[in-house]
Design an enzyme around this catalytic site. Structure first.
Site, PDB file in Angstrom:
ATOM      1  N   PRO A  91       0.443  -1.368  -0.304  1.00  0.00           N
ATOM      2  CA  PRO A  91       0.364   0.133   0.103  1.00  0.00           C
ATOM      3  C   PRO A  91       1.059   1.340  -0.247  1.00  0.00           C
ATOM      4  O   PRO A  91       1.772   1.488   0.101  1.00  0.00           O
ATOM      5  CB  PRO A  91      -0.660  -0.544   1.108  1.00  0.00           C
ATOM      6  CG  PRO A  91      -0.548  -1.420   2.101  1.00  0.00           C
ATOM      7  CD  PRO A  91       0.908  -1.906   1.290  1.00  0.00           C
ATOM      8  N   SER A  92       0.465   2.244   0.165  1.00  0.00           N
ATOM      9  CA  SER A  92       0.695   3.834  -0.632  1.00  0.00           C
ATOM     10  C   SER A  92       1.409   3.868   0.779  1.00  0.00           C
ATOM     11  O   SER A  92       0.514   4.121   2.004  1.00  0.00           O
ATOM     12  CB  SER A  92      -0.362   4.437  -1.035  1.00  0.00           C
ATOM     13  OG  SER A  92       0.768   5.667  -1.208  1.00  0.00           O
ATOM     14  N   GLY A  93       2.443   4.533   0.819  1.00  0.00           N
ATOM     15  CA  GLY A  93       3.340   5.274   2.069  1.00  0.00           C
ATOM     16  C   GLY A  93       4.003   4.087   2.872  1.00  0.00           C
ATOM     17  O   GLY A  93       4.193   4.535   4.265  1.00  0.00           O
ATOM     18  N   GLY A  94       3.953   2.895   2.366  1.00  0.00           N
ATOM     19  CA  GLY A  94       4.153   1.996   3.264  1.00  0.00           C
ATOM     20  C   GLY A  94       6.150   1.993   4.081  1.00  0.00           C
ATOM     21  O   GLY A  94       6.063   0.873   4.200  1.00  0.00           O
ATOM     22  N   GLY A  95       6.730   2.489   2.461  1.00  0.00           N
ATOM     23  CA  GLY A  95       7.597   2.260   2.565  1.00  0.00           C
ATOM     24  C   GLY A  95       8.724   1.886   1.742  1.00  0.00           C
ATOM     25  O   GLY A  95      10.218   1.693   2.271  1.00  0.00           O
ATOM     26  N   LYS A  96       7.912   1.576   0.767  1.00  0.00           N
ATOM     27  CA  LYS A  96       8.444   1.160  -0.437  1.00  0.00           C
ATOM     28  C   LYS A  96       9.736   2.553  -1.196  1.00  0.00           C
ATOM     29  O   LYS A  96      10.984   2.017  -1.489  1.00  0.00           O
ATOM     30  CB  LYS A  96       7.630   0.966  -1.976  1.00  0.00           C
ATOM     31  CG  LYS A  96       6.405   0.113  -1.452  1.00  0.00           C
ATOM     32  CD  LYS A  96       5.344  -0.102  -2.237  1.00  0.00           C
ATOM     33  CE  LYS A  96       4.784   1.142  -3.038  1.00  0.00           C
ATOM     34  NZ  LYS A  96       3.679   1.351  -2.142  1.00  0.00           N
ATOM     35  N   THR A  97       9.840   3.157  -1.367  1.00  0.00           N
ATOM     36  CA  THR A  97       9.967   4.436  -1.813  1.00  0.00           C
ATOM     37  C   THR A  97      11.643   4.543  -1.073  1.00  0.00           C
ATOM     38  O   THR A  97      12.539   4.860  -1.359  1.00  0.00           O
ATOM     39  CB  THR A  97       9.538   5.620  -1.939  1.00  0.00           C
ATOM     40  OG1 THR A  97       8.957   6.013  -3.437  1.00  0.00           O
ATOM     41  CG2 THR A  97      10.341   6.740  -3.243  1.00  0.00           C
TER      42      THR A  97
ATOM     43  N   GLU B 110       8.555   2.372  -9.828  1.00  0.00           N
ATOM     44  CA  GLU B 110       7.532   2.429 -10.843  1.00  0.00           C
ATOM     45  C   GLU B 110       5.599   2.958 -11.136  1.00  0.00           C
ATOM     46  O   GLU B 110       5.294   2.449 -10.046  1.00  0.00           O
ATOM     47  CB  GLU B 110       6.205   1.092 -11.356  1.00  0.00           C
ATOM     48  CG  GLU B 110       6.547   0.286 -12.179  1.00  0.00           C
ATOM     49  CD  GLU B 110       5.922  -1.366 -12.680  1.00  0.00           C
ATOM     50  OE1 GLU B 110       4.486  -0.934 -11.929  1.00  0.00           O
ATOM     51  OE2 GLU B 110       6.008  -2.560 -13.609  1.00  0.00           O
TER      52      GLU B 110
END
Ligand code: ATP
Ligand code: MG
Length: 586
Positions: A377-383, A506
């Site tokens: 999910p968004s904001g999960g820390g991927k970036t 992406e």
């Protein structure tokens, strides 16, 4: 400790903190010392001439019309005119030299500063620090300091001259000096506060205008024209009110100086008449007294102005010092990175930008030569994970390793060179397509090669349709291109560099399905065989083709595996694929 003492202490600390940056900054930049010292010497020389003039005039007034005195007086007048011309020129020259030194200092420092600093100080603030703040600092070293020295010289010189004539004349001035100093100091402080208010309101107004003008489409779609008009008028009004206050403050200087003038004239005339009548002084001494007091007044008035300049530049110097003193990135490390040829291990990685933890205990291995996809999910820390791997930020020592070696031990330039990063918000520079593609590539790139990489990135056809092909200007920060076109340029740029490792963030969600397809195709070509790739993926095909998928949720690893394994074992993943993508799962 009483509240009063604490407050006093903190004020003292604040005062110290204000002076410290001045002193530190004095030695940080390569200042034009020759010019600064020359300026001080000439300024003092001019003060000396100013001090000589009343002496000579009083002699002439006393009837000493000797050649030496008359020519001396004329000589002093001419020399002062001449010197003040030179002073102006050297003053400006020195100011620009100092300004340049500080700008270079800040710029070089910024190029070596970590990304953390840029999170803290936003771009438009950096701009004002390298323009207005440096200007303010250069005025201090090129004008305020020399003038302050000459003011001190003149004050001491004038008073001692007066004492030399008659002690009563000297004393009459010395008694009044603290009162005038006090008044001008008080006035300076008041004026500074009001000026600051004017500046901050002007800054607020400019920021408001520039932000709103960029976001006109937003205002139109949300029908907030009336509301924003009101906010704008309010901001203009606030600035106007501060301006009026400033007007009143600067007006008050006039009557204040006037009152001082009247008191002084009364003193000069009264004391003069008294001393002349009892035979203590002669008329020519009185003339000298009159002229010296006049000189002193000029000095005290300037002192108030210098105080304002000094106060204003304290903020500027503190802001510059904050940039200049921020710890630099250390590029030289224990090892060079000859070849990226091992697995990358994330071992209980925890990280926070500020207080809040963004990643906690994240552990997984990025196998060499394979594709690892990160989903969640968004904001999960991927970036954030990509930023840590790219070493924009440093994770705890030893928590990320290439094989056995902690990544922080590799030379940072080598490390950056090994990576190709296609970021979420594609950064492009103002310039042509070609300039953007070859950015950071040290070798000659042939047209043929450019066409080839553009072709592989599915960018060739749109580039060829641009008015000047590869030489088309793409506007400020690439603003004339669409989202998909920007992404394809970013991909072409990375293909040209042919890095060992790929980091792909992406961002296809803002593209229509055709552009998305074209971009994904290019991305897949980029993830060619045997290239270690970490891709933050939203596209089902990319996810399914990955050798390993890491499910990241709220900063922790929720599952690791291949697509079909996770579908069976991981609830979050199944839900994510099901709901988030809304596509049938095979
Ligand atoms: N430079 C930053 N300074 C402070 N906090 C940040 C910064 N960058 C990200 N964060 C915070 O860290 C958290 C994780 O952000 P991150 O960008 O890694 O998420 P993400 O998984 O990539 O999200 P998305 O899918 O929306 O891109 C968020 O709560 C975000 O607010
Ligand atoms: Mg992200």
């Amino acid at each position: 400790m009483s509240e009063n003492t604490t407050q006093k202490q903190s004020e003292k600390q604040q005062n110290e903190a204000i002076w410290k940056p001045f002193i530190k900054l004095l030695f940080r930049a390569k200042l034009p010392w020759f010019w600064i010292i020359l300026l001080i010497i000439i300024t003092l020389g001019e003060s000396q001439l100013a001090l000589m003039f009343p002496d000579l005039t009083s002699k002439i007034a006393g009837g000493h019309i000797e050649k030496a005195i008359v020519f001396g007086a004329i000589g002093v007048i001419v020399a002062r005119i001449f010197i003040s011309g030179i002073l102006r020129f050297i003053g400006k020259l020195t100011m620009y030299k100092i300004d340049k030194s500080y700008r270079i200092l800040i710029w070089s420092q910024l190029m070596r500063s970590p990304i953390r600093l840029f999170d803290k100080v936003k771009a438009n603030e950096m701009v004002s620090r390298t323009s207005t703040d440096t200007a303010s600092l250069s005025i201090i070293f090129s004008y305020v300091v020399p003038t302050l020295l000459s003011m001190m010289y003149l004050t001491v010189g004038t008073v001692s001259k007066l004492f030399g004539y008659d002690w009563r004349l000297g004393l009459a001035q010395v008694i009044f000096l603290p009162i005038y100093f006090g008044c001008y100091l008080w006035y300076g402080r008041w004026s500074f506060r009001v000026n600051k208010q004017v500046q901050s309101r002007l800054a607020k107004l400019t920021q408001f205008l520039s932000e709103l003008l960029i976001n006109i489409p937003l205002i139109k779609t949300f029908v907030t024209e009336k509301k924003e008009e009101k906010r704008g008028i309010n901001n203009i009004d606030q600035y106007y009110k501060a301006g009026i206050k400033k007007g009143i403050v600067s007006w008050i200087e006039h009557p204040m100086t006037g009152i001082f003038g009247v008191v002084q004239s009364a003193l000069v005339i009264g004391l003069g008449v008294l001393l002349i009548s009892n035979g203590s002084i002669t008329v020519d001494t009185w003339v000298a007294y009159f002229l010296y007091v006049d000189l002193l007044y000029g000095v005290l008035g300037t002192f108030g102005y210098l105080f304002i300049e000094l106060k204003q530049s304290q903020g500027a110097s503190a802001r510059i010092a904050q940039l200049v003193e921020y710890p630099e990135v250390v590029y030289e490390r224990t090892y060079p990175l000859e070849k990226y040829d091992d697995d990358l291990v994330l071992d209980h990685v925890s990280f926070s930008y500020g207080k809040e933890k963004v990643l906690s205990d994240v552990s997984f291995t990025v196998p060499y030569g394979k594709v690892t996809a990160i989903v969640g999910p968004s904001g999960g820390g991927k970036t954030t994970i990509l930023s840590l791997i790219e070493r924009f930020y440093e994770a705890a020592p030893h928590s990320i390793r290439l094989g056995e070696v902690p990544i922080e031990d590799f030379h940072l330039h080598d490390w950056h060179k090994a990576f190709g990063y296609v970021a979420q918000d594609i950064p492009l520079l103002t310039g042509t397509v070609r300039e953007n593609l070859v950015y950071g590539v040290d070798r000659e790139v042939s047209n043929q090669e450019l066409r080839e990489v553009a072709y592989q990135a599915n960018a060739l056809s749109f580039i060829e349709q641009l008015p000047d092909g590869f030489d088309t200007h793409i506007g400020e920060s690439g603003g004339k291109l669409s989202g998909g076109q920007r992404q394809r340029l970013a991909i072409a740029r990375v293909i040209l560099r042919d890095p060992d490792v790929l980091l792909l963030d992406e961002a296809t969600s803002n593209l229509d399905s055709r552009s998305e397809q074209v971009v994904l195709e290019a991305m897949n070509r980029l993830m060619k065989k045997n290239r270690t790739t970490i891709v933050i993926a939203h596209d089902l095909t990319t996810i399914r083709n990955a050798d390993q998928i890491v499910v990241l949720d709220q900063g922790t690893v929720n599952g690791i595996g291949k697509h079909h394994e996770l579908l069976e074992t991981n609830k979050l993943y199944r839900k994510y694929i099901d709901l988030h993508l809304g596509k049938p799962i095979l």
